[in-house]
Design an enzyme around this catalytic site. Structure first.
Site, PDB file in Angstrom:
ATOM      1  N   CYS A  40       0.808  -1.311   0.023  1.00 28.36           N
ATOM      2  CA  CYS A  40      -0.050   0.063  -0.238  1.00 28.36           C
ATOM      3  C   CYS A  40       0.736   1.216   0.097  1.00 28.36           C
ATOM      4  CB  CYS A  40      -0.680  -0.023   1.335  1.00 28.36           C
ATOM      5  SG  CYS A  40      -2.022   1.169   1.522  1.00 28.36           S
ATOM      6  N   SER A  42       0.515   3.723   1.704  1.00 23.93           N
ATOM      7  CA  SER A  42       0.933   4.349   3.098  1.00 23.93           C
ATOM      8  C   SER A  42       2.316   3.918   3.544  1.00 23.93           C
ATOM      9  CB  SER A  42      -0.330   3.748   4.026  1.00 23.93           C
ATOM     10  OG  SER A  42      -1.582   4.245   3.684  1.00 23.93           O
ATOM     11  N   HIS A  61       1.296  -3.332   6.328  1.00 23.21           N
ATOM     12  CA  HIS A  61       0.035  -3.449   7.016  1.00 23.21           C
ATOM     13  C   HIS A  61      -1.083  -4.104   6.279  1.00 23.21           C
ATOM     14  CE1 HIS A  61      -0.388   0.052   4.271  1.00 23.21           C
ATOM     15  NE2 HIS A  61      -1.614   0.052   4.795  1.00 23.21           N
ATOM     16  N   CYS A 167      -6.564  -3.904   3.772  1.00 26.03           N
ATOM     17  CA  CYS A 167      -6.486  -2.440   3.952  1.00 26.03           C
ATOM     18  C   CYS A 167      -7.276  -1.801   2.424  1.00 26.03           C
ATOM     19  CB  CYS A 167      -5.061  -1.790   3.874  1.00 26.03           C
ATOM     20  SG  CYS A 167      -4.908   0.023   3.595  1.00 26.03           S
TER      21      CYS A 167
END
Ligand SMILES: NC(=O)c1ccc[n+]([C@@H]2O[C@H](COP(=O)([O-])OP(=O)(O)OC[C@H]3O[C@@H](n4cnc5c(N)ncnc54)[C@H](O)[C@@H]3O)[C@@H](O)[C@H]2O)c1
Ligand SMILES: [Zn+2]
Ligand SMILES: [Zn+2]
Length: 368
Positions: A40, A42, A61, A167
């Site tokens: 991701c 992030s 994550h 996510c």
């Protein structure tokens, strides 16, 4: 035990593969062998400093794996269970969990230190404690994780696809369906077709949007969006505005969903201009830490009752949304396998993020 992991030591430094010591699970914790982890955007915000965290930190994550061992006082999970990690921990008891807003659980405050809920760390190396991104740290072969972060799934689901529902998938889907409230017949614009935005496209289409306008400067992203539910595509916000004006006969879009990698004032301004009276802008992508990215005419906000809101985890409850996404996948109503553009080994993590930033991946996935 020992585990290999991709870590960040400071802002601006590349990912480093290192061997770390991993403590056994304590009360309420489980040892997971990760099988796959989505890459991701992030995590890249940790590298650039756009998300503030304590370093050093084990990245990742968006992961799925198999429980190897459970600590004391864990009765909901057992060794051998297949699981997806929620990137947000959910305690179930705080004021926000109790109100059905568990994406805003008070345990989220730990996302700065990225320790486990008891305030201590399980990863160590060279005399230092390592945090784990979003309390999970899926860029590691093994991790010890709080049961507040772990959702059990059916054994027969492919773990590479399942990782994505930790996510990007529920975040994007929920941006359209929960936060945006897309209804049949709506016109929905999605700015940014990465691992999050492509699922806003899927969510809007599934919720019955008549027009789903996907916006991205990368042509390949637009091709994927068109396959997964976009009715129109645009290379920039200006082209998207022309489409909105035409298909809504000048009324404006019902929703404008911002899922680009690094959110800019320019795009928020365009999204706000694109919506109709009473329409909604949802900001799911992150802007740089401390950057003021919103400058809007409140006159228009008031007189046209336009709405602007943020969404974390697509505004949904992780322990509800993660199984729901997998049920939709099983029913063929949500595509997951098609989202994975490239698979990487753990030691290719820097290449994977370069490919993401170069627009080559809808989602890259590390397969451990
Ligand atoms: N709020 C949440 O709960 C949550 C959860 C996960 C990720 N995020 C954030 O969402 C954002 C997207 O994550 P991702 O993994 O999908 O990123 P990504 O890098 O995979 O995708 C971002 C896309 O935005 C496109 N883009 C860049 N500039 C653009 C512009 N001006 N107009 C339109 N598109 C543009 C890129 O080409 C790319 O396709 C990131 O900021 C990430 O940190 C938020
Ligand atoms: Zn994410
Ligand atoms: Zn809580």
């Amino acid at each position: 035990m020992k585990t290999r992991a991709a870590v960040l030591r400071d802002i601006g430094k590349d990912w480093e593969i290192t061997e770390l010591d991993l403590d056994p699970p304590r009360a309420g914790e489980v040892l997971i062998r990760y099988v796959a982890s989505g890459m991701c955007h992030s995590d890249d915000h940790l590298r650039t400093g756009d998300i503030p965290v304590r370093y050093p930190i084990v990245g990742g994550h968006e992961g799925a794996g198999i429980i190897e061992e459970t600590g004391p006082a864990v009765d909901r999970l057992k060794a051998g269970d297949h699981v997806v990690c929620s990137f947000l921990p959910v305690c179930g008891h705080c004021r926000f969990c109790a109100r059905g807003m568990s994406n805003l659980c008070d345990l989220g405050a730990l996302l700065i230190s990225n320790s486990l809920p008891d305030g201590t760390f399980r990863f160590h190396g060279d005399g230092e404690d390592y945090g784990q991104m979003c309390l999970v740290g899926t860029f590691s072969q093994y991790a010890v994780v709080s049961e507040h972060s772990v959702v059990k799934i059916d054994d027969d689901l492919p773990l590479e696809a399942a990782a994505l529902v930790g996510c990007g998938v529920p975040t994007g889907w929920g941006t359209a369906v929960n936060a945006g409230g897309v209804r049949p017949g709506d016109t929905t614009v999605v700015y940014g077709i990465g691992g999050v935005g492509i699922n806003a496209v899927q969510g809007a289409a599934a919720a019955g949007a008549r027009h789903v306008i996907a916006v991205d400067p990368v042509a390949f992203k637009l091709e994927v969006a068109a396959r997964l539910g976009a009715t129109h595509t645009a290379g920039d916000a200006e082209a998207a505005q022309e489409i909105v004006t035409e298909v809504t006969r000048g009324v404006g879009a019902d929703q404008a969903l911002i899922t680009m990698g690094v959110v800019t004032e320019e795009t928020i301004t365009s999204a706000f201009a694109a919506i109709r009276k009473g329409g909604t802008v949802v900001i799911t992508g992150l802007g740089g830490l401390g950057k003021k990215t919103i400058q809007l005419p409140s006159f228009e906000l008031t007189l046209f009752e336009k709405q602007l809101k943020g969404a974390l985890f697509g505004g949904g409850n992780p322990f509800e949304e993660i199984p729901r996404m997998l049920d939709l996948y099983r029913a063929g109503k949500l595509k997951l396998d098609e989202l994975i553009t490239t698979r990487y080994r753990l030691d290719e993590v820097n290449q994977g993020y370069r490919d993401m930033l170069d627009g080559r991946n809808v989602r890259g996935v590390i397969v451990h």
